[in-house]
Every structure is written in structure tokens, then in C-alpha cells.
Design an enzyme around this catalytic site. Structure first.
Site, mmCIF file in Angstrom:
data_model
loop_
_atom_site.group_PDB
_atom_site.id
_atom_site.type_symbol
_atom_site.label_atom_id
_atom_site.label_comp_id
_atom_site.label_asym_id
_atom_site.label_seq_id
_atom_site.Cartn_x
_atom_site.Cartn_y
_atom_site.Cartn_z
ATOM 1 N N CYS A 60 54.315 -26.600 -27.300
ATOM 2 C CA CYS A 60 55.139 -25.570 -27.939
ATOM 3 C C CYS A 60 55.252 -25.872 -29.439
ATOM 4 O O CYS A 60 55.978 -26.784 -29.847
ATOM 5 C CB CYS A 60 56.511 -25.553 -27.265
ATOM 6 S SG CYS A 60 57.760 -24.588 -28.120
ATOM 7 N N CYS A 63 58.713 -25.993 -30.949
ATOM 8 C CA CYS A 63 59.419 -27.190 -30.449
ATOM 9 C C CYS A 63 59.049 -28.411 -31.278
ATOM 10 O O CYS A 63 59.913 -29.174 -31.714
ATOM 11 C CB CYS A 63 59.063 -27.464 -28.990
ATOM 12 S SG CYS A 63 59.448 -26.155 -27.831
#
Length: 168
Positions: A60, A63
Site C-alpha cells: 500500500c 501506507c
């Protein structure tokens, strides 16, 4: 060969290896396997610790981009009643081959945990009723029933403001 010369050459060899490999032989921090019971424990704490729990994954991009903000909070509040926990939601098959090497490569100092649940539906609502399951997501819980939930990437300023509010 003179013993002193051997010792000198051996020391040079180890120094050269450490410079060449740059600490690649360092031991990775432990990645703790957790389940929904651990989330419940953090959420229902009656102590004075603020838990900053970030749900993320190695694949991600948002993230990974926000991890430095959590590391900075971890550093800034070291020695205080603030505990940053980075909970990986990667696939279990990737724990050894992707998550642990990532933690070592990024030299993460925050506590890293791995969500060891087979069905996300068993724990997503437990984290927060408004969470759709998208990552990154962050939950702060603290004294006096403080709770802050944010779905999406956080910047350092927003995160720090939430931590300060939880501490007061």
C-alpha cells in the site's frame, strides 16, 4: 605469522565486511502475531497509555508513505506513555518473505504486529464501526475513554495533534 598481525588483519576484515554490508546481518525486530483479542485489549485499556495503532500493508503506497510520521511520533514520545503499533494487514504467506524484510529494510523502531486473523470481517468492526476496511487506517485510544479514528493517510501534524489531545 605474528599474533598481533593476525589480530590486526582480522579486525580489518570485520571492519571491511561491516562497511560493505552495512548492517545487513542485524537482527530484525520481532513482528508480533496478534488477533482481535489484542485489539480489544488495547481499546479497553484503563491505564494511562495512549496507543497509536496504524493498520497498513507493504503493498500500500499511501501506507508506506505515512510510516515516517509514525516513526517520528515514536521517537518524539519515547519514554512517555505513548506506544506506536504498526499492524500489518499483509497476506500471511508474505509475513516471512515480505513483511519482516520490509521492517528490517526500513529500520522501523515502532512496535510492529501482524494481524493473524483469516477473516477481516472478524476484526474490522471491532477496530471502529465506521471503518470500511480501507488502509491506511489509524486508531488512537487512551485515558478517559479517548478514541480517535482516521481512515486514509495521515500527515505528521494531524497525527501529533491527536496524540497531544489524547495525552491531555
Amino acid at each position: 605469522m605474528h599474533p598481533g598481525k593476525y589480530l590486526f588483519q582480522t579486525s580489518r576484515f570485520f571492519l571491511l565486511c561491516s562497511l560493505l554490508f552495512g548492517g545487513r546481518f542485524a537482527v530484525a525486530q520481532e513482528v508480533q502475531l496478534i488477533n482481535s483479542a489484542q485489539i480489544n485489549q488495547w481499546k479497553n485499556t484503563t491505564g494511562d497509555t495512549v496507543y497509536v495503532i496504524n493498520f497498513w500493508a507493504t503493498w500500500c503506497a499511501p501506507c508506506v508513505a505515512e510510516l515516517p510520521a509514525f516513526e517520528k511520533i515514536q521517537q518524539q514520545y519515547a519514554g512517555q506513555k505513548v506506544q506506536v503499533i504498526l499492524v500489518s494487514t499483509d497476506f500471511k504467506k508474505d509475513l516471512e518473505t515480505r513483511v519482516k524484510p520490509f521492517v528490517l529494510e526500513k529500520n522501523l523502531h515502532s512496535r510492529v504486529a501482524f494481524m493473524n486473523e483469516t477473516n477481516p470481517n472478524n476484526w474490522i468492526d471491532l477496530v471502529h464501526g465506521d471503518w470500511s476496511g480501507l488502509i491506511p487506517a489509524t486508531l488512537l485510544v487512551g485515558p478517559k475513554h479517548f478514541e480517535y479514528f482516521f481512515e486514509g493517510p495521515l500527515d505528521y501534524e494531524t497525527l501529533e495533534a491527536a496524540v497531544k489531545e489524547a495525552l491531555h
